[in-house]
Write a protein that holds these residues in place. Structure first.
Motif, mmCIF file in Angstrom:
data_model
loop_
_atom_site.group_PDB
_atom_site.id
_atom_site.type_symbol
_atom_site.label_atom_id
_atom_site.label_comp_id
_atom_site.label_asym_id
_atom_site.label_seq_id
_atom_site.Cartn_x
_atom_site.Cartn_y
_atom_site.Cartn_z
ATOM 1 N N GLY A 1 0.798 -1.218 0.000
ATOM 2 C CA GLY A 1 0.000 0.000 0.000
ATOM 3 C C GLY A 1 0.830 1.268 0.000
ATOM 4 N N LEU A 2 2.001 1.190 -0.580
ATOM 5 C CA LEU A 2 2.880 2.360 -0.639
ATOM 6 C C LEU A 2 2.558 3.209 -1.857
ATOM 7 N N SER A 3 2.958 4.480 -1.791
ATOM 8 C CA SER A 3 2.812 5.354 -2.953
ATOM 9 C C SER A 3 3.770 4.877 -4.045
ATOM 10 N N PRO A 4 3.532 5.280 -5.283
ATOM 11 C CA PRO A 4 4.437 4.862 -6.363
ATOM 12 C C PRO A 4 5.900 5.235 -6.098
ATOM 13 N N LEU A 5 6.155 6.458 -5.646
ATOM 14 C CA LEU A 5 7.541 6.865 -5.422
ATOM 15 C C LEU A 5 8.147 6.123 -4.229
ATOM 16 N N ALA A 6 7.404 5.982 -3.140
ATOM 17 C CA ALA A 6 7.926 5.251 -1.977
ATOM 18 C C ALA A 6 8.257 3.809 -2.359
ATOM 19 N N SER A 7 7.394 3.186 -3.166
ATOM 20 C CA SER A 7 7.676 1.805 -3.576
ATOM 21 C C SER A 7 8.924 1.708 -4.433
ATOM 22 N N ARG A 8 9.123 2.692 -5.305
ATOM 23 C CA ARG A 8 10.321 2.655 -6.163
ATOM 24 C C ARG A 8 11.581 2.941 -5.350
ATOM 25 N N ILE A 9 11.489 3.839 -4.380
ATOM 26 C CA ILE A 9 12.651 4.107 -3.518
ATOM 27 C C ILE A 9 13.005 2.843 -2.739
ATOM 28 N N TYR A 10 11.989 2.198 -2.201
ATOM 29 C CA TYR A 10 12.249 0.969 -1.443
ATOM 30 C C TYR A 10 12.830 -0.112 -2.355
#
Length: 161
Positions: A23-32
């Motif tokens: 349930g992460l935002s698109p940018l948070a998921s890509r950073i992770y």
């Protein structure tokens, strides 16, 4: 910081998965995803901004979310004012514990439904009993495996200290 096409594609694929799963935002998921695919030393904030090709404020906000969720952690190097970010081992343990908790809740609900149907819908209960038993067995096996993995995880953490 230039990323290879292969790494960019994998960041995107893992990022989409994390969006759906965590349930992460698109940018948070890509950073992770970027940090998952980076070395254990992690990356500086500047390198993350460059790799994500996003504004500093957007990256900062999403990094802070990941820190609050314990998905990532940061550290500093002596004599260096930069913060370096890497994936957190705590997140893996937390994820497994959450999965175990959800399975336990599922097993309780299934038992309540089965008890209700056995007492109030005996024909339905008899027809669906085998399917319910298979599903309960699957969940029990998953719970056992998760708990065994958590024990192994703790042992690994102890030996690495």
């Amino acid at each position: 910081m230039e990323l290879s096409n292969q790494k960019q594609q994998l960041i995107e694929e893992v990022g989409v998965y994390l969006e759906e799963r965590a349930g992460l935002s698109p940018l948070a998921s890509r950073i992770y995803a970027l940090l998952i695919l980076s070395s254990r030393e992690g990356m500086s904030f500047e390198n993350i901004v460059c790799a994500m090709q996003a504004s500093k404020s957007s990256v900062s906000n999403n990094v802070n979310v990941l820190l609050q969720l314990h998905y990532i952690e940061y550290y500093t190097k002596p004599g260096d004012r930069k913060r370096y970010f890497r994936t957190s081992d705590y997140y893996l343990k937390n994820t497994m514990e959450q999965q175990a908790h959800l399975i336990e809740k599922s097993l309780k609900i299934i038992q309540k439904v089965n008890d209700f149907n056995e007492n109030n819908n005996p024909n339905k209960f008899e027809v669906e009993k085998a399917i319910g038993t298979l599903y309960k067995d699957l969940l029990h096996d998953q719970l056992t495996k998760l708990n065994d993995t958590l024990i192994q995880f703790e042992k690994l953490k102890e030996t690495s200290k």
